[in-house]
Design a protein around this motif. Structure first.
Motif, PDB file in Angstrom:
ATOM      1  N   LEU A   1      42.673  27.299  39.452  1.00  0.00           N
ATOM      2  CA  LEU A   1      42.567  27.765  37.949  1.00  0.00           C
ATOM      3  C   LEU A   1      41.034  27.456  37.616  1.00  0.00           C
ATOM      4  CD1 LEU A   1      46.379  27.984  35.852  1.00  0.00           C
ATOM      5  CD2 LEU A   1      44.644  29.688  37.077  1.00  0.00           C
ATOM      6  N   GLY A   2      40.979  25.975  37.559  1.00  0.00           N
ATOM      7  CA  GLY A   2      39.622  25.371  37.206  1.00  0.00           C
ATOM      8  C   GLY A   2      38.595  25.639  37.823  1.00  0.00           C
ATOM      9  N   ARG A   3      38.440  26.686  39.277  1.00  0.00           N
ATOM     10  CA  ARG A   3      37.267  27.020  39.307  1.00  0.00           C
ATOM     11  C   ARG A   3      36.857  28.679  38.980  1.00  0.00           C
ATOM     12  NH1 ARG A   3      40.134  26.697  45.263  1.00  0.00           N
ATOM     13  NH2 ARG A   3      40.452  24.171  45.269  1.00  0.00           N
ATOM     14  N   PRO A   4      35.315  28.838  39.676  1.00  0.00           N
ATOM     15  CA  PRO A   4      35.385  30.679  38.960  1.00  0.00           C
ATOM     16  C   PRO A   4      35.904  31.363  39.598  1.00  0.00           C
ATOM     17  CG  PRO A   4      33.539  28.582  39.853  1.00  0.00           C
ATOM     18  CD  PRO A   4      34.099  28.392  40.224  1.00  0.00           C
ATOM     19  N   ALA A   5      36.476  32.007  38.747  1.00  0.00           N
ATOM     20  CA  ALA A   5      37.238  33.544  39.295  1.00  0.00           C
ATOM     21  C   ALA A   5      36.713  34.212  40.919  1.00  0.00           C
ATOM     22  CB  ALA A   5      37.357  34.757  38.230  1.00  0.00           C
ATOM     23  N   PRO A   6      37.482  34.957  41.570  1.00  0.00           N
ATOM     24  CA  PRO A   6      37.030  35.372  42.789  1.00  0.00           C
ATOM     25  C   PRO A   6      35.589  36.518  42.062  1.00  0.00           C
ATOM     26  CG  PRO A   6      38.808  34.478  42.628  1.00  0.00           C
ATOM     27  CD  PRO A   6      38.754  34.379  41.085  1.00  0.00           C
ATOM     28  N   ALA A   7      35.623  37.196  43.168  1.00  0.00           N
ATOM     29  CA  ALA A   7      34.856  38.568  43.213  1.00  0.00           C
ATOM     30  C   ALA A   7      36.298  39.260  43.146  1.00  0.00           C
ATOM     31  CB  ALA A   7      33.913  39.325  43.924  1.00  0.00           C
TER      32      ALA A   7
END
Length: 312
Positions: free
Chosen positions: A199-205
């Motif tokens: 959840l802490g990672r940038p949202a995927p395309a």
């Protein structure tokens, strides 16, 4: 509000059909309890007070994630690996597993939230844009004095107040749903669990159009005998492209994704079924022709047999 001094009565108050709780007064000493449980659909909220030393034991898994927000007193949940202690200033989160024994030391007062595990995994699936199932291995403690902890306490208090008697939330289902969603997202975003790093990672395309078209087609024909070719045609791509898209953006295959959708639908049917419907009826409705395999996969997915859901 339910008040009393009888441990058996408290057992009835705290138990659910699928997850009974056995209560006893330690050393037969006198006890007293005041419990006010209020329901908001997939979320329940309770304000409970106890006096005396009480032994409790959850005898079967609960379909709820349980969040305790203690104001006074001590509560110790004994698990095989490590006890979990609930004390003022420290919120406690449990995933509804059976305990080897629980001790409550009164005077004790706490607010508690009970959130359907299906709601938790549904929100996570939406946040991560892929299907989530099973336990999320949430850390059992959080700081009630932190901004997130104070916000959760405030939400629980407002939810309980708004549902009492003719409270305003009873007259406003949209506002009630917003409160319940806010509490769920607050927990998922601020408490540590298996998916916190993701959840802490940038949202995927965003997923490409053909994957969304395929999922829309699955939803529209969830109970129909559709094939991989049918889904690829509806998505306007080749089977190979469809499979690559699901591997990349859903971390699964198209047919496994469809199978999970159907299993979830069967689970909801069993939870809301009347006594006239059998497990075989539900399995057949959602395309599971082999009852034994359906039961095995169901237990793997939800932790218990479909027949146990039907009886709950």
């Amino acid at each position: 509000m339910v008040s009393g001094t009888d441990p058996d009565e408290l057992s009835e108050v705290l138990s659910t059909p699928g997850s009974p709780i056995k209560v006893a007064a330690l050393n037969n000493s006198p006890i007293r309890f005041h419990c006010n449980f209020l329901s908001a659909g997939a979320v329940r909220v309770a304000d409970c007070a106890y006096e005396g030393t009480i032994a409790l034991k959850r005898e079967a898994p609960s379909e709820k994630m349980i969040i305790f927000l203690p104001k006074q007193g001590n509560l110790i949940f004994n698990y095989p690996r490590k006890p979990i202690e609930s004390v003022p200033g420290r919120g406690t989160i449990l995933e509804g597993d059976p305990t080897t024994g629980t001790l409550l030391f009164g005077p004790r007062r706490h607010l508690a939230l009970f959130i359907d595990k299906a709601k938790i995994t549904g929100h996570l699936s939406h946040m991560l844009d892929r299907t989530i199932s099973g336990k999320i291995d949430i850390h059992p403690y959080f700081d009630m004095t932190s901004d997130a902890g104070l916000a959760l306490v405030h939400l629980a208090e407002q939810l309980h107040r708004g549902l009492c008697k003719d409270g305003p939330l009873r007259q406003s289902p949209l506002a009630l749903a917003s409160f319940c969603d806010a509490a769920t997202y607050l927990i998922l975003e601020n408490c540590q669990h298996r998916y916190s790093n993701e959840l802490g990672r940038p949202a995927p395309a965003p997923a490409p159009r053909h994957v969304k078209w395929a999922i829309d087609f699955m939803h529209e024909h969830i109970a129909a005998p559709i094939s991989l070719d049918d889904i690829a045609i509806a998505a306007k791509v080749s089977v190979r492209t469809l499979q690559q898209g699901f591997r990349q953006f859903r971390n699964t295959s198209p047919m496994t994704y469809l199978q999970e959708m159907r299993m979830t639908a069967a689970h909801h049917d069993l939870l809301s079924s009347d006594t006239k419907q059998t497990v075989a009826d539900v399995a057949a409705k959602w395309g599971f022709s082999h009852l034994g395999r359906f039961a095995a996969e169901y237990k793997k997915r939800f932790g218990y047999l479909p027949s146990q859901t039907l009886k709950a």
